[in-house]
Design an enzyme around this catalytic site. Structure first.
Site, PDB file in Angstrom:
ATOM      1  CG  ASP A  29      -0.376  -0.136   2.520  1.00 23.67           C
ATOM      2  OD1 ASP A  29       0.788  -0.580   2.593  1.00 23.67           O
ATOM      3  OD2 ASP A  29      -1.041   0.177   3.520  1.00 23.67           O
ATOM      4  CD  GLU A  52       7.942  -8.429  -0.314  1.00 25.25           C
ATOM      5  OE1 GLU A  52       6.923  -7.718  -0.191  1.00 25.25           O
ATOM      6  OE2 GLU A  52       8.010  -9.616   0.113  1.00 25.25           O
ATOM      7  CG  HIS A 115      -0.400  -0.952   8.011  1.00 26.40           C
ATOM      8  ND1 HIS A 115      -0.967   0.286   7.832  1.00 26.40           N
ATOM      9  CD2 HIS A 115      -0.044  -1.376   6.770  1.00 26.40           C
ATOM     10  CE1 HIS A 115      -0.972   0.599   6.547  1.00 26.40           C
ATOM     11  NE2 HIS A 115      -0.410  -0.392   5.881  1.00 26.40           N
ATOM     12  N   GLY A 418      26.905 -16.434  -0.568  1.00 25.34           N
ATOM     13  CA  GLY A 418      26.539 -17.840  -0.429  1.00 25.34           C
ATOM     14  C   GLY A 418      25.161 -18.100   0.152  1.00 25.34           C
ATOM     15  CG  ASP A 455      17.826 -32.357  -3.788  1.00 26.50           C
ATOM     16  OD1 ASP A 455      18.878 -31.783  -3.436  1.00 26.50           O
ATOM     17  OD2 ASP A 455      17.536 -33.504  -3.429  1.00 26.50           O
ATOM     18  CG  ASN A 482      22.645 -33.825  -4.332  1.00 35.82           C
ATOM     19  OD1 ASN A 482      21.695 -33.192  -3.863  1.00 35.82           O
ATOM     20  ND2 ASN A 482      23.804 -33.255  -4.610  1.00 35.82           N
ATOM     21  N   GLY A 484      19.023 -33.987  -0.699  1.00 37.38           N
ATOM     22  CA  GLY A 484      19.260 -33.072   0.414  1.00 37.38           C
ATOM     23  C   GLY A 484      20.451 -32.161   0.229  1.00 37.38           C
ATOM     24  CD  GLU A 488      24.948 -26.509   4.606  1.00 40.32           C
ATOM     25  OE1 GLU A 488      26.020 -26.528   5.227  1.00 40.32           O
ATOM     26  OE2 GLU A 488      24.381 -25.449   4.283  1.00 40.32           O
TER      27      GLU A 488
END
Length: 574
Positions: A29, A52, A115, A418, A455, A482, A484, A488
């Site tokens: 708005d 966004e 708001h 990253g 993925d 692969n 997941g 990590e």
């Protein structure tokens, strides 16, 4: 045009003057009245994003191809949703303007409890949050000064290659200014010149150094591309015939088909032949360095020389001497000019290392399941001149280092910031830029956009596919399935549940988003299937959006990533 125009129109006329043809963002708005004026500027497209964050990533990708971009959000909730993307643009030297539709001046003066605020009647909370990730930040408070502020922000962003922030009060959108202001206040996008004595001294020192050096090299990093000095780097290499190496972030900043191109240097993660050549040199011309951990093999550079010359966007260094405010674009032009006049007849003393040609092993297609090693090397034969290749943080950004790039291929990745999920909307944004450039310049080459994303990363920003389908943008979306977050798992917790994801049926994603857009979904499980796909004439034609699911073993990863993961885990636990 009448004698007066709205400030909203003035803003978008200047955005268009800066070369932008597609504007990203989400309506709210406090910016709706401003958005009304986009349609008043010929050939300016409001993309309209689903959220966004994706809008920010798309603006980033657009800017990397176009040179500048624009995102519009609303006060508070909108701007904070975009701030992660803006921070990435700041870290990686990407120029864009973030326009935030703000409450009216009257609402601020009366300290209304509106708001989208924190309930404290303050209107500068979010400005302070954006300050650290903006090259310059301004909020319009006076109609008379507004046009100059708008110009200054656009100029600052383009010349410094950083995002800038413009707070635009909602009551200013329809405020009138003289229409002559558009022509009277043209954008000034010329770089200021270096102090001549400083530049000449710096260049003379370099020439004296390279004349006595036995095996000098050139090391090209990300900011050579970001700050548009790649032409000068190419000229420098052709004149001197010095071997040229790039960093991971510098990949695509130098023509890999050039005789002077020798490979990628990543400290300890480099191939042994590259590592030996770089670390035994007696002179390094480092151009546009961004020495982050993933860009340097966790800071494992091991030069044996102190003869390092650094070229940066806002300073340069000769050995230990720093030349403040000396910009590399002027210094490189000066250096190339003087070397041409001296006619020193440099000779190339080394043969390219064998690792430069490693990708050629993919000429022979092995039997069996698809592997990372074959996939990245075989990609070398699918790519064409002028392609845009986008890779996600993780296996993709490391795997692409094994791919040979044809001339004028542009690489997009986010090695420094990253942020997982960046690459999909960045690829869509790059697609908008390629579409705009071709649309307004028929002589501009058609550019395919080719994305490789995991993925897990896909699940963070998948709505960007909707933006592509809405406007018939047609990237190739290669999804590495692969199971997941492999990167990590390699760093820490290979069997822990926090590195797993909910599996998706990737083959019906385009069914959901495409609607009337032309699309194709495919699955690749073997090296032979990938080979056949790359050799398919129809597949090579970017006439539709494609999602190609690549089925890979959970722990199959590029060797450089495996080594980097060990170094990262060691640093994290130190």
């Amino acid at each position: 045009m009448t004698d007066q125009i709205t400030l909203g129109r003035y803003l978008f006329e200047k955005i268009k003057e800066a070369g932008v043809n597609s504007v990203f963002g989400v309506p709210g708005d406090f910016n709706l009245a401003l958005l009304d004026h986009i349609k008043e500027v010929e050939n300016l497209r409001w993309v309209g994003n689903a959220n966004e964050l994706n809008a920010g990533y798309e603006a980033d990708g657009y800017s990397r191809i176009n040179g500048f971009s624009c995102i519009i959000t609303t006060f508070g909730v909108g701007e904070l949703s975009a701030i992660n993307a803006i921070a990435g643009s700041y870290a990686e030297h990407i120029p864009l303007i973030h326009i935030v539709g703000m409450p009216s001046i009257l609402a601020e003066e009366k300290k209304l409890l509106l708001h989208h605020t924190l309930g404290d009647s303050k209107f500068d909370d979010f400005i302070q949050m954006s300050e650290k990730v903006s090259g310059k930040l301004k909020v319009l408070t006076n109609l008379e000064s507004a046009p100059k502020i708008i110009n200054d922000l656009i100029e600052t962003s383009i010349l410094t290659k950083r995002p800038v922030y413009l707070g635009f009060p909602s009551n200013f959108s329809d405020s009138l200014i003289p229409s002559s202001t558009i022509n009277n206040l043209k954008l000034n996008l010329k770089f200021s010149q270096n102090i001549k004595t400083d530049e000449d001294e710096f260049v003379e020192n370099i020439i004296n150094l390279i004349q006595i050096s036995k095996n000098p090299i050139i090391l090209v990093d990300a900011c050579a591309s970001r700050h548009a000095v790649t032409d000068q780097v190419n000229q420098l290499a052709k004149i001197t015939k010095f071997p040229v190496f790039t960093t991971p972030m510098g990949k695509s900043s130098f023509n890999e088909d050039s005789d002077e191109y020798y490979g990628i240097y990543v400290g300890e993660l480099s191939s042994p032949d590259v590592k030996e050549l770089v670390e035994s040199t007696d002179c390094i011309l480092s151009i546009g360095g961004l020495l982050s951990d993933f860009n340097t093999g966790s800071f494992s550079y091991s030069y044996t020389t102190n003869n390092v010359v650094e070229f940066h966007s806002n300073y340069c260094k000769f050995k230990r001497a720093t030349y403040e405010n000396l910009k590399m674009n002027g210094a490189l032009i000066n250096l190339v000019s003087k070397l041409l006049n001296l006619n020193l007849n440099f000779e190339n003393k080394f043969k390219p290392p064998p690792s430069k040609f490693d990708y050629q092993s993919a000429k022979i297609c092995p039997t069996g399941p698809l592997t990372q090693d074959y996939m990245w090397k075989k990609l070398s034969y699918f790519l064409k001149e002028n392609d845009i290749i986008v890779t996600e943080t993780g296996t993709s950004s490391f795997g692409i280092l094994s791919t040979h790039f044809p001339k004028n291929v542009k690489a997009i990745s986010q090695v420094l910031w990253g942020s997982i999920g960046f690459s999909l909307p960045a690829a869509v944004g790059a697609g908008f830029a390629a579409d705009d450039l071709k649309k307004f310049d028929p002589n501009h080459p058609e550019r395919r956009v080719i994305l490789f994303i995991g993925d897990g990363s896909l699940q963070l920003t998948v709505q960007a596919i909707s933006d592509a389908c809405r406007w018939n943008i047609k990237p190739y979306i290669f999804v590495l399935n692969n199971n997941g977050y492999t990167i990590e798992k390699l760093i820490h917790g290979p069997t822990e549940s926090y590195n797993n994801i909910q599996p998706w049926n990737h083959q019906i994603i385009l069914d959901l988003f495409a609607n009337k857009a032309s699309y194709e979904s495919l699955t690749v499980k073997t090296c032979k299937e990938l080979d056949d796909l790359y050799n398919c004439e129809k597949f090579n034609n970017p006439d539709k959006i494609r999602l190609i699911e690549l089925m890979l073993d959970e722990f199959d990863a590029p060797e450089t990533l495996k080594l980097q993961a060990k170094l990262s885990d060691k640093i994290n636990s130190a």
